[in-house]
Scaffold this motif. Sequence first.
Motif, short mmCIF file in Angstrom:
data_model
loop_
_atom_site.label_atom_id
_atom_site.label_comp_id
_atom_site.label_asym_id
_atom_site.label_seq_id
_atom_site.Cartn_x
_atom_site.Cartn_y
_atom_site.Cartn_z
N HIS A 49 1.11 -0.52 -0.38
CA HIS A 49 0.08 0.40 0.40
C HIS A 49 0.99 1.18 -0.40
N LEU A 50 1.63 1.15 0.66
CA LEU A 50 2.83 2.38 0.21
C LEU A 50 3.24 2.42 -1.15
N GLY A 51 2.86 4.07 -1.31
CA GLY A 51 3.38 4.61 -2.76
C GLY A 51 4.88 4.09 -3.42
N ALA A 52 4.44 3.59 -3.82
CA ALA A 52 5.95 2.63 -4.98
C ALA A 52 7.50 4.00 -4.48
N HIS A 53 6.78 5.10 -5.10
CA HIS A 53 7.88 6.04 -5.50
C HIS A 53 8.80 6.21 -4.33
N LEU A 54 7.93 5.76 -3.33
CA LEU A 54 8.48 5.86 -1.53
C LEU A 54 9.57 5.05 -1.00
N ASP A 55 10.59 5.52 -0.40
CA ASP A 55 11.49 4.67 0.50
C ASP A 55 10.98 4.47 2.04
N PRO A 56 10.69 3.73 1.72
CA PRO A 56 10.25 3.76 3.56
C PRO A 56 11.03 3.75 4.42
N SER A 57 11.56 4.75 3.92
CA SER A 57 12.56 4.52 5.73
C SER A 57 11.95 6.16 5.16
N ARG A 58 12.47 7.08 4.62
CA ARG A 58 12.29 8.30 4.32
C ARG A 58 10.86 8.48 4.62
N ALA A 59 9.69 8.10 3.53
CA ALA A 59 8.64 7.88 4.20
C ALA A 59 8.32 8.32 6.11
N ALA A 60 8.66 6.77 6.35
CA ALA A 60 8.61 7.48 7.76
C ALA A 60 9.45 8.27 8.83
N ASP A 61 10.08 9.06 8.73
CA ASP A 61 10.86 10.10 8.66
C ASP A 61 9.56 11.38 8.73
N ALA A 62 9.12 11.28 7.08
CA ALA A 62 8.12 12.71 7.13
C ALA A 62 6.62 12.06 7.70
N CYS A 63 6.75 11.18 8.32
CA CYS A 63 4.82 10.34 8.96
C CYS A 63 5.42 10.89 10.10
N TRP A 64 6.75 10.36 10.68
CA TRP A 64 7.40 10.59 12.23
C TRP A 64 6.97 12.41 12.43
N ALA A 65 7.66 13.12 11.21
CA ALA A 65 7.22 14.71 11.33
C ALA A 65 6.52 14.90 11.35
N HIS A 66 5.22 14.77 10.39
CA HIS A 66 3.76 14.91 10.44
C HIS A 66 2.92 14.41 11.76
N THR A 67 3.16 13.67 12.42
CA THR A 67 2.84 13.86 13.86
C THR A 67 3.24 13.88 15.01
N SER A 68 3.99 14.92 15.15
CA SER A 68 4.33 15.59 16.14
C SER A 68 4.19 16.07 16.90
N PRO A 69 4.34 16.47 18.07
CA PRO A 69 3.41 17.52 19.17
C PRO A 69 3.06 18.05 18.46
N GLN A 70 4.34 18.97 18.00
CA GLN A 70 4.86 20.19 17.72
C GLN A 70 4.06 20.88 16.68
N LEU A 71 3.57 20.07 15.66
CA LEU A 71 2.44 20.09 14.81
C LEU A 71 1.12 20.64 15.30
N TYR A 72 0.94 18.95 16.45
CA TYR A 72 -0.65 19.83 17.00
C TYR A 72 -0.54 20.88 17.34
N ALA A 73 0.34 21.60 18.64
CA ALA A 73 0.83 22.12 19.26
C ALA A 73 0.25 23.39 17.56
N LEU A 74 1.08 23.79 16.86
CA LEU A 74 0.72 24.84 15.66
C LEU A 74 -0.86 25.19 15.09
N MET A 75 -0.98 23.56 15.01
CA MET A 75 -2.05 23.95 14.13
C MET A 75 -3.53 24.15 15.39
N VAL A 76 -3.80 23.57 16.15
CA VAL A 76 -5.04 23.47 17.42
C VAL A 76 -4.21 24.75 18.35
#
Length: 103
Positions: A49-76
């Motif tokens: 299901h992971l996009g074919a063009h994605l490197d799993p390690s880089r995708a995990a890094d991006a997911c980690w960044a987007h799920t940060s408590p800092q981003l939640y605090a910024l948006m909410v």
Amino acid sequence: MRGVHKRLGELHAVLAAADPELAEIAADTDRERLTGVTAFVTHLHTAGHLGAHLDPSRAADACWAHTSPQLYALMVRARGWSPDDYQDWLADLLAAALLTPRG
């Protein structure tokens, strides 16, 4: 992620700024979150299901960044989004960034 950030987002920031020992606790939570999102992305990759063009390690890094408590605090907290708006936006963002498009 929404529930965790709602409960712990501010605490995370306070811990990181308070003193070195508490900053290490905050760093531990970041590492644990990376472990969790890496397992999630690995599952997506293994299941095809992971996009074919994605490197799993880089995708995990991006997911980690987007799920940060800092981003939640910024948006909410800083931008005034509701927790529901944040949750919906994050789900859409992660789906678009990680998943193979359905054709």
